[in-house]
Design a protein around this motif. Structure first.
Motif, PDB file in Angstrom:
ATOM      1  N   GLN A 128     -14.382  50.196 -29.359  1.00 43.27           N
ATOM      2  CA  GLN A 128     -14.384  50.158 -30.953  1.00 43.27           C
ATOM      3  C   GLN A 128     -13.720  51.472 -31.528  1.00 43.27           C
ATOM      4  O   GLN A 128     -14.070  52.587 -31.467  1.00 43.27           O
TER       5      GLN A 128
ATOM      6  N   PRO B 145     -17.910  50.059 -37.122  1.00 40.86           N
ATOM      7  CA  PRO B 145     -18.424  48.501 -37.441  1.00 40.86           C
ATOM      8  C   PRO B 145     -18.933  48.460 -38.983  1.00 40.86           C
ATOM      9  O   PRO B 145     -19.599  49.209 -39.281  1.00 40.86           O
ATOM     10  N   VAL B 146     -19.139  47.156 -39.358  1.00 40.24           N
ATOM     11  CA  VAL B 146     -19.929  46.744 -40.424  1.00 40.24           C
ATOM     12  C   VAL B 146     -19.477  47.184 -41.870  1.00 40.24           C
ATOM     13  O   VAL B 146     -20.185  46.887 -42.990  1.00 40.24           O
TER      14      VAL B 146
ATOM     15  N   SER C 229     -11.342  49.959 -42.868  1.00 39.19           N
ATOM     16  CA  SER C 229     -10.932  50.134 -41.408  1.00 39.19           C
ATOM     17  C   SER C 229     -10.589  51.546 -41.235  1.00 39.19           C
ATOM     18  O   SER C 229      -9.511  51.852 -41.119  1.00 39.19           O
TER      19      SER C 229
ATOM     20  N   THR D 180     -24.847  44.280 -31.850  1.00 41.64           N
ATOM     21  CA  THR D 180     -24.215  44.371 -32.860  1.00 41.64           C
ATOM     22  C   THR D 180     -24.857  45.563 -33.583  1.00 41.64           C
ATOM     23  O   THR D 180     -25.926  45.880 -33.614  1.00 41.64           O
TER      24      THR D 180
ATOM     25  N   LYS E 207     -25.450  47.912 -40.740  1.00 43.73           N
ATOM     26  CA  LYS E 207     -25.273  49.050 -41.667  1.00 43.73           C
ATOM     27  C   LYS E 207     -26.565  50.024 -41.581  1.00 43.73           C
ATOM     28  O   LYS E 207     -26.563  51.293 -41.921  1.00 43.73           O
TER      29      LYS E 207
END
Length: 112
Positions: A63, A67-68, A72, A99, A102
Motif C-alpha cells: 500500500q 486507502p479510502v 492519491s 479493508t 475512514k
C-alpha cells in the motif's frame, strides 16, 4: 515363572516409557518450531510513506497511498503507515476483511 512375568512386565513398561519420551520430544519440537506470521514493514515513497505486509517472506499487500481517501497521497509519516499496517495485520489475524475505513483512519489519528 514369576521371573519371566516380571521380565515381560519390565520390558513392556520400558517400551511404554521410551515411546512416551519420544512422543514428548516430538510435541516439544513441534511447539517450539518457528511459526510463520504476517510481517508489516514501511517503505519510503516519493511523497511520503507506504507499507507492505508479507507472509513467509512474500509480499501479500503493498500500500503506497492512503486507502479510502479521494486523493492519491502517501502517508505523511512512517508512524502513520505502520499504525495502519498493524491494523491490517490485526484484522487478518482475526480472519476479517483487511479493508481500512475512514473511521479506522480517524481513530488511529492518521493525518489526512
Amino acid at each position: 515363572m514369576t521371573t519371566i512375568t516380571n521380565n515381560n512386565n519390565r520390558f513392556f513398561w520400558g517400551n511404554i516409557q521410551k515411546n512416551l519420551v519420544f512422543l514428548l520430544l516430538v510435541l516439544l519440537l513441534s511447539a517450539c518450531s518457528k511459526k510463520e506470521s504476517l510481517k508489516a514493514e514501511t517503505f519510503k515513497t516519493q511523497s511520503g510513506w507506504g507499507y507492505t505486509i508479507a507472509y513467509k517472506n512474500k509480499i501479500v499487500i503493498k500500500q503506497s497511498i492512503i486507502p479510502v481517501i479521494s486523493d492519491s497521497k502517501s502517508f505523511s509519516t512512517e508512524d502513520d503507515a505502520l499504525k495502519v499496517a498493524d491494523l491490517v495485520v490485526k484484522k487478518l489475524h482475526q480472519n476479517i476483511s483487511p479493508t481500512v475505513t475512514k473511521k479506522d483512519l480517524i481513530l488511529l489519528k492518521i493525518k489526512l
